[in-house]
Motif scaffolding. Structure first.
Motif, PDB file in Angstrom:
ATOM      1  N   ILE A  38       0.821  -1.212   0.000  1.00  0.00           N
ATOM      2  CA  ILE A  38       0.000   0.000   0.000  1.00  0.00           C
ATOM      3  C   ILE A  38       0.857   1.265   0.000  1.00  0.00           C
ATOM      4  N   LEU A  39       1.959   1.259   0.745  1.00  0.00           N
ATOM      5  CA  LEU A  39       2.710   2.490   0.984  1.00  0.00           C
ATOM      6  C   LEU A  39       3.900   2.707   0.058  1.00  0.00           C
ATOM      7  N   HIS A  40       4.301   1.681  -0.711  1.00  0.00           N
ATOM      8  CA  HIS A  40       5.515   1.872  -1.512  1.00  0.00           C
ATOM      9  C   HIS A  40       5.391   2.989  -2.556  1.00  0.00           C
ATOM     10  N   PRO A  41       4.208   3.295  -3.116  1.00  0.00           N
ATOM     11  CA  PRO A  41       4.162   4.440  -4.041  1.00  0.00           C
ATOM     12  C   PRO A  41       4.499   5.770  -3.361  1.00  0.00           C
ATOM     13  N   GLN A  42       4.370   5.824  -2.027  1.00  0.00           N
ATOM     14  CA  GLN A  42       4.669   7.043  -1.268  1.00  0.00           C
ATOM     15  C   GLN A  42       5.951   6.894  -0.452  1.00  0.00           C
ATOM     16  N   GLN A  43       6.855   6.058  -0.945  1.00  0.00           N
ATOM     17  CA  GLN A  43       8.011   5.697  -0.138  1.00  0.00           C
ATOM     18  C   GLN A  43       8.868   6.884   0.279  1.00  0.00           C
ATOM     19  N   ARG A  44       8.892   7.977  -0.488  1.00  0.00           N
ATOM     20  CA  ARG A  44       9.697   9.128  -0.106  1.00  0.00           C
ATOM     21  C   ARG A  44       9.076   9.914   1.046  1.00  0.00           C
ATOM     22  N   ASN A  45       7.880   9.507   1.466  1.00  0.00           N
ATOM     23  CA  ASN A  45       7.229  10.139   2.621  1.00  0.00           C
ATOM     24  C   ASN A  45       6.984   9.161   3.760  1.00  0.00           C
ATOM     25  N   VAL A  46       7.588   7.972   3.670  1.00  0.00           N
ATOM     26  CA  VAL A  46       7.331   6.923   4.662  1.00  0.00           C
ATOM     27  C   VAL A  46       8.615   6.593   5.424  1.00  0.00           C
ATOM     28  N   GLY A  47       8.515   6.579   6.739  1.00  0.00           N
ATOM     29  CA  GLY A  47       9.614   6.131   7.582  1.00  0.00           C
ATOM     30  C   GLY A  47       9.247   4.815   8.243  1.00  0.00           C
ATOM     31  N   TRP A  48      10.201   3.875   8.236  1.00  0.00           N
ATOM     32  CA  TRP A  48       9.972   2.564   8.835  1.00  0.00           C
ATOM     33  C   TRP A  48      10.861   2.383  10.065  1.00  0.00           C
ATOM     34  N   GLY A  49      10.285   1.861  11.113  1.00  0.00           N
ATOM     35  CA  GLY A  49      11.055   1.548  12.309  1.00  0.00           C
ATOM     36  C   GLY A  49      10.385   0.414  13.066  1.00  0.00           C
ATOM     37  N   LEU A  50      11.147  -0.215  13.904  1.00  0.00           N
ATOM     38  CA  LEU A  50      10.601  -1.270  14.757  1.00  0.00           C
ATOM     39  C   LEU A  50      10.772  -0.813  16.198  1.00  0.00           C
ATOM     40  N   GLY A  51       9.772  -0.081  16.684  1.00  0.00           N
ATOM     41  CA  GLY A  51       9.863   0.532  18.007  1.00  0.00           C
ATOM     42  C   GLY A  51      10.262   1.992  17.955  1.00  0.00           C
ATOM     43  N   ALA A  52      10.717   2.470  16.783  1.00  0.00           N
ATOM     44  CA  ALA A  52      11.215   3.838  16.683  1.00  0.00           C
ATOM     45  C   ALA A  52      10.122   4.877  16.876  1.00  0.00           C
ATOM     46  N   SER A  53       8.880   4.550  16.556  1.00  0.00           N
ATOM     47  CA  SER A  53       7.797   5.519  16.720  1.00  0.00           C
ATOM     48  C   SER A  53       7.580   5.881  18.185  1.00  0.00           C
ATOM     49  N   SER A  54       7.987   4.992  19.079  1.00  0.00           N
ATOM     50  CA  SER A  54       7.866   5.252  20.522  1.00  0.00           C
ATOM     51  C   SER A  54       9.228   5.433  21.174  1.00  0.00           C
ATOM     52  N   ASN A  55      10.284   5.628  20.362  1.00  0.00           N
ATOM     53  CA  ASN A  55      11.657   5.735  20.868  1.00  0.00           C
ATOM     54  C   ASN A  55      12.058   4.497  21.667  1.00  0.00           C
TER      55      ASN A  55
END
Length: 501
Positions: free
Chosen positions: A307-324
């Motif tokens: 779903i998100l790959h067409p907007q990849q330049r606006n997408v950040g991926w993290g595993l736990g990073a959203s909550s530090n």
């Protein structure tokens, strides 16, 4: 003297040879009389010179019919050859595959973002952070995300001072030194201005007044040299009345000659479709979500990327990073740290890490933040493991920065199961990459295939080269068949194959 005597004397004179003109023998003596009284003379070579034809003679020869025809033949051959080479070059250019235009990229798309929410745990304060920037450069980090650093009491909006650094974190002078050194080393600095970061409601309750304070503080810090602003609870903030004013304060006055100022938003608990809609509605430059943390199934994670790959330049991926939160809280089993590092660096979007994720730093007990480990040269077991994980992290960061397919390439899903997924990254005529990860407790055998209907011009080869591997059974640089791949539990592979016309 009679007449006969005079004749004899003349004959004697004629038969005599001048000694200087006699041929010399090997011992330097005259060779004696030559036959018939002849004399051999040696003419010096220097006396013979070739003067060539005069100007008049050349002009006379050049005008003859033979030379005129020769010149015309050579001239015609020259121009025919030149036209032939030009035509050949045009044919090559027309028939050659056209290069795909490079998409517009900003600094937050070019490398990983590295979050440091606790300066004391990371470097002993702001002053220590400046000393650690050299290490960040080695990791090819493109952005440091600091803070929040402002002073505020939990759930007390009256105590909010967004334009001042809390003394427990450092001083303004120290921050300016960090900004100067970071920029010198090619790194940008992001400041977290989430107002009520200690409380339950990140934006308090008095929304309009808080937005105005955030807007004023953002302008102040950006003018000081900060490159981007980070805000949590984007779903709520982007619906506030004065949100467009805040956006304009951060993103305004962008030109091609100046470095772009960024606005980064954090969202949690949203579906992939909601994240996609939020990117469009909020207008932020990068959205960091918890999609990887909230879903552990391969099918769900693949669907999020679909779903998100067409907007990849606006997408950040993290595993736990959203909550530090540290990567180790999600990757508790041995080997999973490297697996998730490989996954994050090859997904379509910007990888975001929390400090210590580059060495596999284990999370602390309770709310206490773990201290960053800097001594990686000791002989302890943990130090050795930290050093190996850091090398793996650096190799992935180096590779992503060099390969267009990983940096901004197209994405195609290839396989998914409850604990495994695989996808393809490619860009134009660059090297292509396949990511395969298995975070399950059992080995998995998979067959890779492109989604239907067939994609224009995209085909999978029969075999690919192993570029990076955590699986001992799949050595780097070995060849592997894509028809049947067996990957061990908690293992990851990055495969590579060339573009073919």
């Amino acid at each position: 003297m009679n007449k006969d005597t005079e004749i004899d004397m003349e004959e004697v004179k004629l038969n005599e040879v001048d000694p200087e003109k006699q041929p010399m023998t090997g011992d330097g003596q005259a060779a004696g009389n030559e036959k018939n009284g002849s004399v051999k003379l040696k003419v010096p070579e220097d006396d013979v010179t070739f003067t060539g034809l005069s100007k008049e003679e050349l002009l006379r020869v050049a005008g003859t019919p033979g030379w005129v025809r020769t010149r015309w033949v050579l001239l015609v051959l020259f121009w025919l050859g030149w036209v032939g080479m030009l035509a050949g070059a045009i044919v090559i250019i027309v028939q050659a595959p056209r290069c795909k235009p490079i998409p517009e990229m900003n600094w937050w798309n070019e490398g990983p973002l590295y979050q440091i929410d606790d300066l004391d745990a990371f470097s002993g304060g702001m002053e220590g952070l400046e000393e650690k920037l050299d290490g960040m450069t080695q990791l090819k980090v493109k952005g440091l995300v600091l803070g929040p650093l402002h002073s505020v009491q939990e759930d007390e909006p009256a105590t909010l001072e967004l334009d001042k650094i809390s003394p427990i974190f450092g001083s303004l002078k120290q921050l300016e030194a960090v900004l100067a050194k970071a920029h010198k080393k090619g790194m940008s600095v992001v400041l977290d201005l989430t107002p009520n970061y200690k409380g339950s409601a990140p934006w308090f309750q008095n929304d309009d007044e808080i937005v105005e304070k955030v807007k004023s503080a953002a302008e102040y810090w950006l003018n000081l040299g900060v490159d981007a602003i980070k805000l949590r609870d984007l779903s709520h903030a982007s619906n506030l009345t004065d949100w467009p004013k805040l956006r304009a304060a951060v993103q305004g006055n962008r030109t091609e000659d100046t470095k772009s100022r960024g606005l980064i938003g954090v969202v949690e608990g949203a579906s992939p479709s909601e994240v996609s809609q939020l990117i469009n509605a909020s207008g932020v430059d990068l959205v960091l979500s918890d999609l990887l943390s909230s879903s552990s199934g391969g099918a769900e994670r693949i669907r999020a990327m679909d779903i998100l790959h067409p907007q990849q330049r606006n997408v950040g991926w993290g595993l736990g990073a959203s909550s530090n939160v540290h990567l180790s809280t999600q990757a508790k089993a041995p080997g999973l740290i490297r697996l998730y590092q490989l996954l994050l660096f090859t997904m379509p979007g910007t990888p975001v890490f929390t400090y210590g994720d580059d060495i596999g730093l284990q999370a602390g007990n309770g709310s206490e933040k773990p201290k960053m480990v800097w001594d990686l040269e000791s002989e302890s077991a943990n130090a050795t493991e930290h050093s190996e994980v850091r090398k793996w992290f650096k190799s992935l960061s180096d590779l992503r920065g060099k390969e267009r397919s990983l940096l901004h390439g197209d994405y195609y899903s290839l396989y998914s199961s409850p604990s495994c997924l695989a996808f393809l990254r490619l860009w134009d005529q660059s090297e292509r990459y396949i990511t395969i990860v298995n975070w399950g407790e059992k080995a998995e055998t998979l067959k890779l295939s492109l989604p239907l209907p067939p994609t224009d011009g995209v085909e999978l080869p029969e075999t690919a080269k192993v570029k990076l591997s955590t699986d001992e059974n799949q050595k780097a640089d070995s060849s592997i068949s894509l028809d049947k791949i067996t990957l061990g539990p908690r293992q990851a592979l990055l495969l590579q194959f060339p573009y073919t016309a």
